[in-house]
Write an enzyme that holds these catalytic residues in place. Structure first.
Site, mmCIF file in Angstrom:
data_model
loop_
_atom_site.group_PDB
_atom_site.id
_atom_site.type_symbol
_atom_site.label_atom_id
_atom_site.label_comp_id
_atom_site.label_asym_id
_atom_site.label_seq_id
_atom_site.Cartn_x
_atom_site.Cartn_y
_atom_site.Cartn_z
ATOM 1 N N ASP A 131 -15.778 120.558 17.428
ATOM 2 C CA ASP A 131 -15.984 119.479 18.493
ATOM 3 C C ASP A 131 -17.450 119.748 19.105
ATOM 4 O O ASP A 131 -18.003 120.787 18.832
ATOM 5 C CB ASP A 131 -14.844 119.902 19.470
ATOM 6 C CG ASP A 131 -14.539 121.366 19.432
ATOM 7 O OD1 ASP A 131 -15.477 122.242 19.155
ATOM 8 O OD2 ASP A 131 -13.443 121.883 19.903
ATOM 9 N N ASN B 30 -3.889 126.244 27.167
ATOM 10 C CA ASN B 30 -2.843 125.151 27.325
ATOM 11 C C ASN B 30 -2.528 124.878 25.813
ATOM 12 O O ASN B 30 -1.760 123.803 25.585
ATOM 13 C CB ASN B 30 -3.517 124.239 28.074
ATOM 14 C CG ASN B 30 -4.608 123.038 27.552
ATOM 15 O OD1 ASN B 30 -5.021 123.789 26.207
ATOM 16 N ND2 ASN B 30 -5.188 122.335 27.939
#
Ligand code: F6R
Length: 253
Positions: A72, A141
């Site tokens: 990313d 998360n």
């Protein structure tokens, strides 16, 4: 652990974990020097990358034929930006290991067209023959790469809006100022990640214990993108003791 597709190893501490994995990667690359490695940024793999650098410095590993793809990159930042993931990787891995710049693949956060850039990246991965070994971290998360939890997940490389918690955990790259962390990124999709032949996920520290427990024992859900790793046939999860503290059992590393 009885699941043959998902093996878990718990190490005494993150130093032993990093050293053991670095030795294994070096020997895999020794056997097949043209390995295609998928790489993650973040705090977790830093020790691993420094260990790989140390092996290279001692002449015990040769990465000159390796090809890499990072997961990313922040959208809106040029590769040379001090906060970019590319800069992070240059500092912590590429310049330490002699990985050739022309063999490094990165999403370009300042490309003129995000969709075209994502398609270019998927094509580049396919053109390299796919990823042999993908190193992963996990967000608290449950994100993998920057595939954030939500109602759905993208399969291919795509543009993502970052959650506030993800921006906070990246603030250190921007002098601690969360407002300077870009709001968007480009990320390989879950499908792109699951196509790698082998996945190795590293998680350390007690802040990761809850998401690791959900990854291993919970249902497969877009609310925890990491849970999709349960669908892959060859996943290894390497933990330190604090990350395994919520009832996750594994081999001793
Ligand atoms: C970044 C990436 C992320 C991180 C995750 C954990 O390239 O892939 O999924 O692995 O945010 O980050 P750290 O290691 O900083 O806790």
């Amino acid at each position: 652990m009885s699941d043959p597709y998902l093996t878990i190893t718990v190490f005494r501490d993150e130093r032993v974990l990093a050293r053991t994995l670095a030795e294994r990667i070096a020997s895999t690359v020794g056997e097949n020097p043209r390995q295609v490695l998928g790489l993650a940024t973040g705090r977790t793999p830093v020790r691993l990358y420094h260990e790989l650098g140390a092996l290279h410095a001692r002449g015990r590993a040769d990465f000159s034929h390796v090809t890499t793809f990072n997961l990313d990159e922040f959208w809106g930042l040029p590769p040379s930006d001090p906060g970019s993931y590319r800069t992070f990787m240059t500092e912590h891995l590429f310049r330490r290991t002699g990985i050739r710049p022309e063999q490094v693949n990165f999403l370009n956060g300042s490309a003129p067209d995000a969709d075209a850039e994502c398609a270019r990246y998927d094509d580049a991965i396919a053109g390299a023959g796919g990823i042999d070994l993908q190193i992963l971290g996990i967000g608290t998360n449950g994100h993998i790469g920057l595939n954030e939890p939500g109602r759905d997940l993208a399969s291919r490389t795509h543009r993502v809006a970052l959650k506030a918690s993800t921006r906070r955990s990246n603030a250190a790259l921007f002098g601690g100022d969360v407002d300077r962390v870009p709001k968007e990124a480009l990320s390989m999709g879950m499908g792109s990640i699951l196509r790698a032949r082998r996945l190795v996920l590293i998680a350390t520290g007690k802040s990761k214990a809850k998401c690791v427990e959900r990854l291993v024992h919970g249902p497969i859900t877009t609310k925890l993108p990491a849970s999709f790793l349960q669908l892959h046939g060859a996943v290894e999860i390497l933990l330190d003791e604090p990350a395994a503290q919520l009832g996750v059992r594994g081999l001793h590393g």
